[in-house]
Design an enzyme around this catalytic site. Sequence first.
Site, PDB file in Angstrom:
ATOM      1  N   CYS A 120       0.592  -1.566   0.139  1.00  8.70           N
ATOM      2  CA  CYS A 120      -0.030   0.416  -0.597  1.00  8.70           C
ATOM      3  C   CYS A 120       1.393   1.296   0.150  1.00  8.70           C
ATOM      4  CB  CYS A 120      -1.498  -0.016   1.540  1.00  8.70           C
ATOM      5  SG  CYS A 120      -2.117  -1.564   1.089  1.00  8.70           S
ATOM      6  N   HIS A 262      -3.790   7.098   2.807  1.00 14.11           N
ATOM      7  CA  HIS A 262      -4.127   5.912   2.240  1.00 14.11           C
ATOM      8  C   HIS A 262      -5.538   5.740   2.094  1.00 14.11           C
ATOM      9  CE1 HIS A 262      -4.142   1.664   0.815  1.00 14.11           C
ATOM     10  NE2 HIS A 262      -3.646   1.648   2.313  1.00 14.11           N
ATOM     11  N   ASN A 292     -10.268  -0.211  -0.794  1.00 12.11           N
ATOM     12  CA  ASN A 292      -8.483  -0.353  -0.989  1.00 12.11           C
ATOM     13  C   ASN A 292      -7.496  -0.568  -2.084  1.00 12.11           C
ATOM     14  OD1 ASN A 292      -6.066  -0.803  -0.472  1.00 12.11           O
ATOM     15  ND2 ASN A 292      -6.244  -1.760   2.010  1.00 12.11           N
TER      16      ASN A 292
END
Length: 337
Positions: A120, A262, A292
């Site tokens: 990520c 994020h 995500n």
Amino acid sequence: MKSTPSKLQRAKITAVGSAVPPGLLTNEDLERMVDTSDQWIVERTGIKQRHIAEKGVATSDLATEAAVKALEKAGRSARDIELIIVATITPDMQLPATACLVQNNIGADKAWGFDLSAACSGFLYAMQVGAQFIASGAHKNVLVIGMDVMSSIIDYEDRKTCVIFGDGGGAALLEPADDNEDCGMIDFLHEVDGSGGGALCLPGGGSRNPASRDTVDKKMHFVHQDGQAVFKFATRKMADVCVRVLERNGYTGKDVDCFIPHQANKRIIDYAAERLGMPPDRSIINIDTYGNTTAGTLPIALQTALEQGRLKKGDLVLFATVGAGFTAGAALVRWAY
């Protein structure tokens, strides 16, 4: 006689392009697949839907689309690009690097490139790597891409992971800022904590557990996650790195015009903004729409900020990320356009 070191050239973002597949997987869809509910997913993550690529659509396909859009917005030719960095944990294949495929697809025949694996945190890490090539004077046009097709490594019988992830990402073009411009990369703070590596991983397919009938039967080629450990680390660390990078540059959360975090979990984003003393309307949150997308979340969030008119020239932008590894990072940018 000592030579005087040349002044480092600050890198700026001059264009952003995103790409997400059209297919949708809603919470209602997931209710029919695993033991979960729309209410449970929204309350714990903030996600309502996620985009899912059709079978056969690979990371390089979406990365190419995002790259072309970014180049068009910047008015640049692919032949202007000198370096391509693709942040991904879902490459088309183990080799060659996805960056090589993108280079060929867009016709960037003067570019070299490579992939960067930081889950990520990949896009933010790749953006800083690209910025260093510009700062040194080595390159003037660097294309940074964050893209993942997470549906290719998710077990849709595992409710701990299948409700979280989606597909997509984006690209950003980095160029040198002029000496008289007050814009570009200001500072960054990146960390890794490898002791948390087992809490979020894909155990099969590497040199530790090469692909075999056994690894397939044990579902080792899908993402495995200790949700509680990941959530605990991410909640603490995202806020921590933000505070530290702001403090060492003489800023507080109130100075930030746009917070681009994020998109792992809305509760984590809200906690970071609260700890920074930042007004809630400064945060870019689109996890409800995209889920995500791992390395893709930051460039998609950048695109969202631009589309909503929440970024203007001179704004102080704070990026933040946490991911598998564990990885974490924050960066300060003075927006260029």
